[in-house]
Structures are given as C-alpha cells and as structure tokens.
Design a protein around this motif. Sequence first.
Motif, mmCIF file in Angstrom:
data_model
loop_
_atom_site.group_PDB
_atom_site.id
_atom_site.type_symbol
_atom_site.label_atom_id
_atom_site.label_comp_id
_atom_site.label_asym_id
_atom_site.label_seq_id
_atom_site.Cartn_x
_atom_site.Cartn_y
_atom_site.Cartn_z
ATOM 1 N N UNK A 51 115.450 137.865 138.225
ATOM 2 C CA UNK A 51 115.545 138.011 136.952
ATOM 3 C C UNK A 51 114.580 138.834 136.124
ATOM 4 N N UNK A 52 113.380 138.446 136.427
ATOM 5 C CA UNK A 52 112.237 138.832 135.946
ATOM 6 C C UNK A 52 111.944 140.401 136.135
ATOM 7 N N UNK A 53 112.461 140.690 137.275
ATOM 8 C CA UNK A 53 112.232 142.223 138.009
ATOM 9 C C UNK A 53 113.423 142.864 137.116
ATOM 10 N N UNK A 54 114.591 142.507 136.939
ATOM 11 C CA UNK A 54 115.479 143.279 136.232
ATOM 12 C C UNK A 54 115.246 143.573 134.826
ATOM 13 N N UNK A 55 114.769 142.195 134.238
ATOM 14 C CA UNK A 55 114.395 142.417 132.581
ATOM 15 C C UNK A 55 113.182 143.223 132.637
ATOM 16 N N UNK A 56 112.058 143.285 133.579
ATOM 17 C CA UNK A 56 110.948 144.120 133.399
ATOM 18 C C UNK A 56 111.272 145.699 133.412
ATOM 19 N N UNK A 57 112.423 146.016 134.415
ATOM 20 C CA UNK A 57 112.680 147.345 134.446
ATOM 21 C C UNK A 57 113.533 147.639 133.322
ATOM 22 N N UNK A 58 114.406 146.838 132.805
ATOM 23 C CA UNK A 58 115.247 147.177 131.438
ATOM 24 C C UNK A 58 114.211 147.399 130.196
ATOM 25 N N UNK A 59 113.262 146.654 130.146
ATOM 26 C CA UNK A 59 112.252 146.944 129.192
ATOM 27 C C UNK A 59 111.415 148.054 128.986
ATOM 28 N N UNK A 60 111.108 148.701 130.236
ATOM 29 C CA UNK A 60 110.296 149.747 130.351
ATOM 30 C C UNK A 60 111.218 151.075 130.718
ATOM 31 N N UNK A 61 112.435 150.886 130.979
ATOM 32 C CA UNK A 61 113.471 152.009 131.529
ATOM 33 C C UNK A 61 113.315 153.086 130.471
ATOM 34 N N UNK A 62 113.092 153.111 129.072
ATOM 35 C CA UNK A 62 113.210 154.354 128.388
ATOM 36 C C UNK A 62 111.912 155.049 128.431
ATOM 37 N N UNK A 63 110.900 154.441 128.617
ATOM 38 C CA UNK A 63 109.681 155.049 128.872
ATOM 39 C C UNK A 63 109.622 155.778 130.186
ATOM 40 N N UNK A 64 110.063 155.154 131.337
ATOM 41 C CA UNK A 64 110.055 155.768 132.527
ATOM 42 C C UNK A 64 110.776 157.095 132.534
ATOM 43 N N UNK A 65 112.014 157.084 131.788
ATOM 44 C CA UNK A 65 113.116 157.957 131.772
ATOM 45 C C UNK A 65 112.243 159.214 130.912
ATOM 46 N N UNK A 66 111.725 158.976 129.548
ATOM 47 C CA UNK A 66 110.816 159.946 129.157
ATOM 48 C C UNK A 66 109.788 160.437 129.594
ATOM 49 N N UNK A 67 109.082 159.666 130.687
ATOM 50 C CA UNK A 67 108.074 160.292 131.362
ATOM 51 C C UNK A 67 108.427 160.876 132.797
ATOM 52 N N UNK A 68 109.813 161.087 133.277
ATOM 53 C CA UNK A 68 110.078 161.541 134.239
ATOM 54 C C UNK A 68 110.071 160.516 135.439
ATOM 55 N N UNK A 69 110.203 159.181 135.232
ATOM 56 C CA UNK A 69 109.700 158.437 136.561
ATOM 57 C C UNK A 69 111.040 157.780 137.053
ATOM 58 N N UNK A 70 111.256 158.042 138.034
ATOM 59 C CA UNK A 70 112.563 157.356 138.627
ATOM 60 C C UNK A 70 112.306 155.999 139.223
ATOM 61 N N UNK A 71 112.780 154.945 139.117
ATOM 62 C CA UNK A 71 112.660 153.576 139.710
ATOM 63 C C UNK A 71 113.770 153.248 140.531
ATOM 64 N N UNK A 72 113.220 152.905 142.089
ATOM 65 C CA UNK A 72 114.163 152.629 142.956
ATOM 66 C C UNK A 72 113.960 151.073 143.467
ATOM 67 N N UNK A 73 115.066 150.178 143.210
ATOM 68 C CA UNK A 73 114.618 148.899 143.522
ATOM 69 C C UNK A 73 115.148 148.505 144.849
ATOM 70 N N UNK A 74 114.414 147.798 145.722
ATOM 71 C CA UNK A 74 114.961 147.510 147.225
ATOM 72 C C UNK A 74 115.167 145.924 147.009
ATOM 73 N N UNK A 75 116.180 145.280 147.206
ATOM 74 C CA UNK A 75 116.240 143.846 147.308
ATOM 75 C C UNK A 75 116.165 143.430 148.796
ATOM 76 N N UNK A 141 103.976 140.502 133.465
ATOM 77 C CA UNK A 141 103.241 140.943 134.580
ATOM 78 C C UNK A 141 103.683 142.001 135.525
ATOM 79 N N UNK A 142 105.000 142.038 135.370
ATOM 80 C CA UNK A 142 105.698 143.062 136.324
ATOM 81 C C UNK A 142 105.600 144.381 135.520
ATOM 82 N N UNK A 143 105.881 144.486 134.228
ATOM 83 C CA UNK A 143 105.770 145.542 133.241
ATOM 84 C C UNK A 143 104.421 146.068 133.474
ATOM 85 N N UNK A 144 103.314 145.424 133.582
ATOM 86 C CA UNK A 144 101.865 145.666 133.643
ATOM 87 C C UNK A 144 101.661 146.370 134.923
ATOM 88 N N UNK A 145 102.221 146.054 136.030
ATOM 89 C CA UNK A 145 102.041 146.243 137.337
ATOM 90 C C UNK A 145 102.814 147.861 137.503
#
Length: 187
Positions: A51-75, A141-145
């Motif tokens: 849950x924390x991983x999913x929430x952290x990614x949701x929180x930074x998703x817009x910043x990542x999109x704007x900066x051209x960063x693609x996120x891949x999550x492997x469970x 912590x996850x967002x920071x990383x």
Amino acid sequence: MRCCEMQRKDACCSTNCGCEEPSYFTEKKKIIIDFMYLDLSVCDRCQGTEGSVEEAIDEVKRVLELTGVEVVVNKIHIDSEEKAIQYRFESSPTIRINGKDIQLGTKESLCESCGDLCGDEVDCRVWIYNGKEYNVPPKAMIIDAILREIYGNNESWDNDENIRKQKYELPENLRKFFKAMREKGEK
C-alpha cells in the motif's frame, strides 16, 4: 511566438529558441521499483508495504510524468529459497529502486502474521526513517528514495557493484521460514 512558428522549421533562426528539443528531453529515464515480499495474503507488513509503495507512486506520479521519468513496478513473491538466493533477498518486505535497497541496513522484529502463516516464530523487516522505527515504510520514505534516485547524489548508496561482488548467504531467518513452510505443507 517562436521563430519556428513564423517560418519553416529548417529555417529556424536559432537552436536556442526551443524549436528542436534536445535528445535529453525526449529520452525517458526509467525507475524500476522491485517490491519483494514473502506473503500478501496474511502478512500485515507486506500488505502495508504494498500500500505504501502504491500511494508513494501516486503522490509523485505527476512530477515523474512532467520530468519524463517512467516508473516500472515489479511485485516479486519470494516463495522459495531458490528465489531468495536469485534476488539476494535479505528480509521481508524489501523495496529496491534501480537495484538498490532503500533501507541501507537490515533490522527485524517478530512478525506475528508470518509466524501464523508458517507455524513458527519469524522476524520481518523494521523500517527506520528519520530516526523512528516502523513496521510499514512511511510513504515519505519511499518518495524520498524515488526522488533521491532521480535527482540526488547517489554516491552514498551507489555501491551496487560492490554488493554484487559480495558472497550471498540465505539469512537464517529466511531459512527458518522456508523450512517451516515446507514442513507445514508436508502435514
């Protein structure tokens, strides 16, 4: 109005007007997040970390999109000793960003839900962030990383090559967990 909007693109007056984006703006940087766990059906810590991983990614998703960063999550379900060895798994749950564990050291404490799962006492990861201990990593912590991986100076935890060269041994706690799971399955 840019000069390229006034004339043909090949007749642009300057390379500084922004008509042609440099390749570093069009190449996407990739952030690979590996979330490794022993169990998502029973373990409170693994469920909370997911849950924390999913929430952290949701929180930074817009910043990542704007900066051209693609996120891949492997469970990655670590369901055997062989898989634990393959991934050099130290403790459950684990979050790695581009191959680097977001928690430099490993600290564990008794995890009742994993103990219930396997029928033996098992320790799971304790997350340390800003001097406090947590059973589930705080979203911050996850967002920071993630942000540190994108923008920061990663020298302090960029010893990936040294980690790969070190001999890996399955930690006793995981050996105990998998043994208890095998014995439970044999009954």
